[in-house]
Design a protein around this motif. Structure first.
Motif, PDB file in Angstrom:
ATOM      1  N   SER A   1      74.266 -48.812  80.938  1.00  0.00           N
ATOM      2  CA  SER A   1      75.360 -47.882  80.537  1.00  0.00           C
ATOM      3  C   SER A   1      74.953 -46.581  81.020  1.00  0.00           C
ATOM      4  O   SER A   1      75.907 -45.729  81.396  1.00  0.00           O
ATOM      5  CB  SER A   1      75.415 -47.940  79.130  1.00  0.00           C
ATOM      6  N   GLN A   2      73.543 -46.076  81.032  1.00  0.00           N
ATOM      7  CA  GLN A   2      73.335 -44.832  81.356  1.00  0.00           C
ATOM      8  C   GLN A   2      73.824 -44.774  83.029  1.00  0.00           C
ATOM      9  O   GLN A   2      74.176 -43.669  83.330  1.00  0.00           O
ATOM     10  CB  GLN A   2      72.091 -44.653  81.432  1.00  0.00           C
ATOM     11  N   ILE A   3      73.406 -45.668  83.713  1.00  0.00           N
ATOM     12  CA  ILE A   3      73.822 -45.399  85.227  1.00  0.00           C
ATOM     13  C   ILE A   3      75.462 -45.379  85.672  1.00  0.00           C
ATOM     14  O   ILE A   3      75.872 -44.648  86.209  1.00  0.00           O
ATOM     15  CB  ILE A   3      73.047 -46.807  85.826  1.00  0.00           C
ATOM     16  N   LYS A   4      75.969 -46.088  84.479  1.00  0.00           N
ATOM     17  CA  LYS A   4      77.406 -46.145  84.679  1.00  0.00           C
ATOM     18  C   LYS A   4      78.006 -44.840  84.388  1.00  0.00           C
ATOM     19  O   LYS A   4      78.999 -44.338  84.902  1.00  0.00           O
ATOM     20  CB  LYS A   4      78.208 -47.246  83.886  1.00  0.00           C
ATOM     21  N   GLU A   5      77.338 -44.097  83.083  1.00  0.00           N
ATOM     22  CA  GLU A   5      77.709 -42.939  82.808  1.00  0.00           C
ATOM     23  C   GLU A   5      77.767 -41.906  83.857  1.00  0.00           C
ATOM     24  O   GLU A   5      78.124 -40.977  84.190  1.00  0.00           O
ATOM     25  CB  GLU A   5      77.208 -42.559  81.590  1.00  0.00           C
ATOM     26  N   ASP A   6      76.293 -41.813  84.486  1.00  0.00           N
ATOM     27  CA  ASP A   6      76.035 -41.012  85.615  1.00  0.00           C
ATOM     28  C   ASP A   6      76.764 -40.901  86.747  1.00  0.00           C
ATOM     29  O   ASP A   6      76.997 -40.190  87.709  1.00  0.00           O
ATOM     30  CB  ASP A   6      74.352 -40.906  85.835  1.00  0.00           C
ATOM     31  N   ASP A   7      77.296 -42.185  87.153  1.00  0.00           N
ATOM     32  CA  ASP A   7      78.050 -42.534  88.273  1.00  0.00           C
ATOM     33  C   ASP A   7      79.382 -43.176  87.968  1.00  0.00           C
ATOM     34  O   ASP A   7      79.288 -44.564  87.713  1.00  0.00           O
ATOM     35  CB  ASP A   7      77.218 -43.400  89.354  1.00  0.00           C
ATOM     36  N   LYS A   8      80.563 -42.681  87.953  1.00  0.00           N
ATOM     37  CA  LYS A   8      81.697 -43.185  87.559  1.00  0.00           C
ATOM     38  C   LYS A   8      82.180 -43.883  88.490  1.00  0.00           C
ATOM     39  O   LYS A   8      83.131 -44.911  88.266  1.00  0.00           O
ATOM     40  CB  LYS A   8      82.882 -42.036  87.433  1.00  0.00           C
ATOM     41  N   GLU A   9      81.993 -44.046  89.852  1.00  0.00           N
ATOM     42  CA  GLU A   9      82.109 -45.005  90.761  1.00  0.00           C
ATOM     43  C   GLU A   9      81.172 -46.376  90.897  1.00  0.00           C
ATOM     44  O   GLU A   9      81.073 -47.252  91.870  1.00  0.00           O
ATOM     45  CB  GLU A   9      82.178 -44.284  92.138  1.00  0.00           C
ATOM     46  N   PHE A  10      80.329 -46.397  89.855  1.00  0.00           N
ATOM     47  CA  PHE A  10      79.333 -47.421  89.864  1.00  0.00           C
ATOM     48  C   PHE A  10      79.964 -48.910  90.021  1.00  0.00           C
ATOM     49  O   PHE A  10      79.352 -49.414  90.966  1.00  0.00           O
ATOM     50  CB  PHE A  10      78.727 -47.383  88.417  1.00  0.00           C
ATOM     51  N   GLU A  11      80.842 -49.282  89.231  1.00  0.00           N
ATOM     52  CA  GLU A  11      81.367 -50.519  89.397  1.00  0.00           C
ATOM     53  C   GLU A  11      82.141 -50.670  90.723  1.00  0.00           C
ATOM     54  O   GLU A  11      81.667 -51.942  91.513  1.00  0.00           O
ATOM     55  CB  GLU A  11      82.438 -50.671  88.388  1.00  0.00           C
ATOM     56  N   VAL A  12      82.796 -49.780  91.335  1.00  0.00           N
ATOM     57  CA  VAL A  12      83.361 -49.729  92.712  1.00  0.00           C
ATOM     58  C   VAL A  12      82.570 -50.096  93.904  1.00  0.00           C
ATOM     59  O   VAL A  12      82.259 -50.961  94.822  1.00  0.00           O
ATOM     60  CB  VAL A  12      84.113 -48.610  93.054  1.00  0.00           C
TER      61      VAL A  12
END
Length: 548
Positions: free
Chosen positions: A226-237
């Motif tokens: 979750s922390q990584i996703k919050e820091d990088d909004k394009e994480f999933e893509v």
């Protein structure tokens, strides 16, 4: 009279004087040459002296640097021994105690006595109260153990928590182990995840720490993601693209299986863009299945965990680092015999450390590295990575499949000898052949009409025209081309004029050959196209949309 006086002047003295001058000049040149040689020799001697002087100076500088390094090395080591000698003893004792408890070869009272003495001599070191706690633990002194642990946590919470977690693991105290892991994991940064941290995650996933009934570790894993996703909004893509690209790298080419279709269908590249991926799926699934179901040697993981425990215990205290750095630098100067300088070594050491600190790799990148860099990762680390990253891997895999699917045609064009036909999976091969036969028949009839309708005259005119052009342009390269054309049409004129039946027979033979070869091409193309469709349909029916 005047002319006679001039005519009989004796110039021999003048000649002698000139000869003398020449001799003097020659002697002067010789002296100049001698002086030049002397100057050159002196210059060489001066250069040699300069080199010797510089070498002497360099030797002196090296000697001074070596002498200084030797002296400073003694001083630094004495200072380390004076200030932190007890620290090293604490480290050795802690490792000894762990080994002694495993083998049960040392009395509990001996361990207590040694631990208490070291605690007194190292009032600031974080490992000393840990040693007291382990000693109290061995002697079932709960109160002393708790007080020692509290003191250790004040001095260095992260190292203390990790040390106690690994000690609890060694002694089978699962609940206590997870309590300590909870504290240690709270210090880990998902954006800059250490290899050691990933080692413990791997050990947890593979059951080395026992059952996580309170979901302490699994909650932290979810929190890091979750922390990584919050820091990088394009994480999933980015994840989807990275795993799609990974699959692309694993794609093999199967175009060699369909040589006829390759040569006669303009849609071939689009066909294989998707077909190559369909064919490559089995190998991809096999690769990920192999990683997910790999046999894991638990004892090896336990060994890595214990090695980390030894490393944590053996690492220098923060307050030791400066002196330890000086020791390293002076030792390198000494080993180089003074050729390198202390400042150079110190700067390189600090730069290397700064570079390492800047090389951040997050939790997800550590797992991706485990999967993609198989030479430097263990089977358990790859299995752990897949167990956490499989949702993103499958998304990337699905994008890999669907990306080229739209290019796959419903029908194809087949070009044979200038005739274009369309074919799909329901096409009648005989109908395609009949269309091709009609096309050839039309071409053949047209050629025969041309022959009977003045081909002889047309070829004669063409031959004569090209011959004339060739003669006028013979001095140019194009003139030879005109002459070659004249020869060709002349030959045709001759054949038509003298052997008309043979010429017509050649036409029929050529068209018969084109008909037979064309039929073979149509059969091969339709057969290969059908084979590809069977493979694609089989894939679609099985719906292999999960790879990890």
């Amino acid at each position: 009279m005047a002319e006679e006086v001039v005519r009989y002047v004796d110039i021999r003295p003048l000649v002698n004087d000139v000869d003398n001058i020449k001799k003097d000049i020659s002697l002067l040149n010789n002296k100049i040459n001698d002086v030049s040689e002397s100057i050159a020799k002196a210059s060489e001697e001066l250069e040699s002296l300069n080199r010797q002087f510089m070498e002497l100076m360099e030797d002196r500088v090296r000697a001074e640097a070596l002498s200084q390094a030797t002296t400073e090395l003694v001083r630094v080591r004495q200072e380390i021994e004076k200030e932190f000698g007890s620290y090293g003893l604490v480290r050795e004792t802690m490792l000894g105690v762990l080994q002694a408890t495993d083998l049960a070869l040392v009395k509990k009272t001996t361990i207590s006595t040694v631990s208490e003495e070291l605690m007194i001599s190292t009032p600031k070191y974080w490992l000393s109260p840990c040693l007291i706690a382990v000693s109290a633990w061995i002697n079932n002194d709960r109160d002393l153990a708790e007080r020692a642990i509290k003191e250790a946590l004040k001095r260095d919470e992260e190292r203390t928590a990790l040390t106690m977690a690994l000690i609890c693991r060694r002694n089978g105290r699962t609940d206590a182990c997870y309590e300590w892991l909870n504290i240690y994991f709270s210090h880990l940064n998902a954006g800059n995840f250490s290899e050691g941290g990933y080692t413990f995650v791997d050990a947890y996933i593979n059951g080395v720490f026992g059952s996580d009934e309170k979901h302490i570790c699994s909650d932290y894993i979810a929190r890091w993601l979750s922390q990584i996703k919050e820091d990088d909004k394009e994480f999933e893509v980015k994840q989807e693209k990275q795993w799609k690209d990974y699959c692309v790298l694993k794609t093999n080419s199967y175009s060699g299986m369909y040589p006829t279709l390759k040569d006669y269908s303009p849609e071939f590249d689009n066909i294989m863009a998707y077909t190559d991926r369909v064919y490559s799926v089995d190998n991809l699934i096999k690769e990920f299945d192999g990683m997910r179901n790999a046999d894991v040697e638990i004892e090896k993981i336990k060994k890595r965990v214990d090695e980390n425990l030894v490393e944590v215990i053996s690492n220098y205290a923060v307050e030791e680092i400066k002196l330890r750095d000086d020791e390293i630098c002076f030792q390198r100067v000494k080993e180089s015999n003074g050729k390198i300088k202390y400042n150079e070594v110190k700067q390189a050491l600090l730069q290397q450390r700064a570079n390492k600190q800047q090389e951040k790799i997050n939790f997800v990148e550590q797992m991706m590295k485990a999967i993609t860099d198989k030479k430097n990762s263990s089977p358990s680390e790859r299995r752990t990575a897949i167990s956490i990253l499989h949702p993103y891997i499958n998304k990337g895999y699905n994008e890999y499949i669907n990306e080229k699917k739209a290019l796959f045609p419903d029908e194809i064009n087949i070009n044979v000898n200038g005739y274009n036909m369309k074919a799909n999976t329901n096409s009648d091969v005989n109908a395609l052949k009949q269309g091709y036969r009609n096309y050839l028949l039309q071409r053949k009839n047209e050629e025969i009409r041309n022959f009977t309708g003045g081909a002889e005259k047309k070829n004669a005119i063409a031959a004569i025209a090209l011959l004339i052009l060739g003669i006028f342009t013979l001095t140019f390269v194009i003139g030879f081309a005109f002459l070659a054309g004249a020869a060709y049409f002349g030959y045709k004129w001759y054949k038509i004029k003298n052997e008309p039946e043979k010429y017509l027979g050649d036409i029929n033979l050529r068209f018969d050959n084109e008909l037979n070869s064309g039929f073979q091409i149509i059969d091969n193309c339709v057969g290969e196209w059908q084979n590809i469709n069977n493979k694609v349909n089989e894939f679609d029916n099985k719906q292999k949309y999960l790879v990890a």
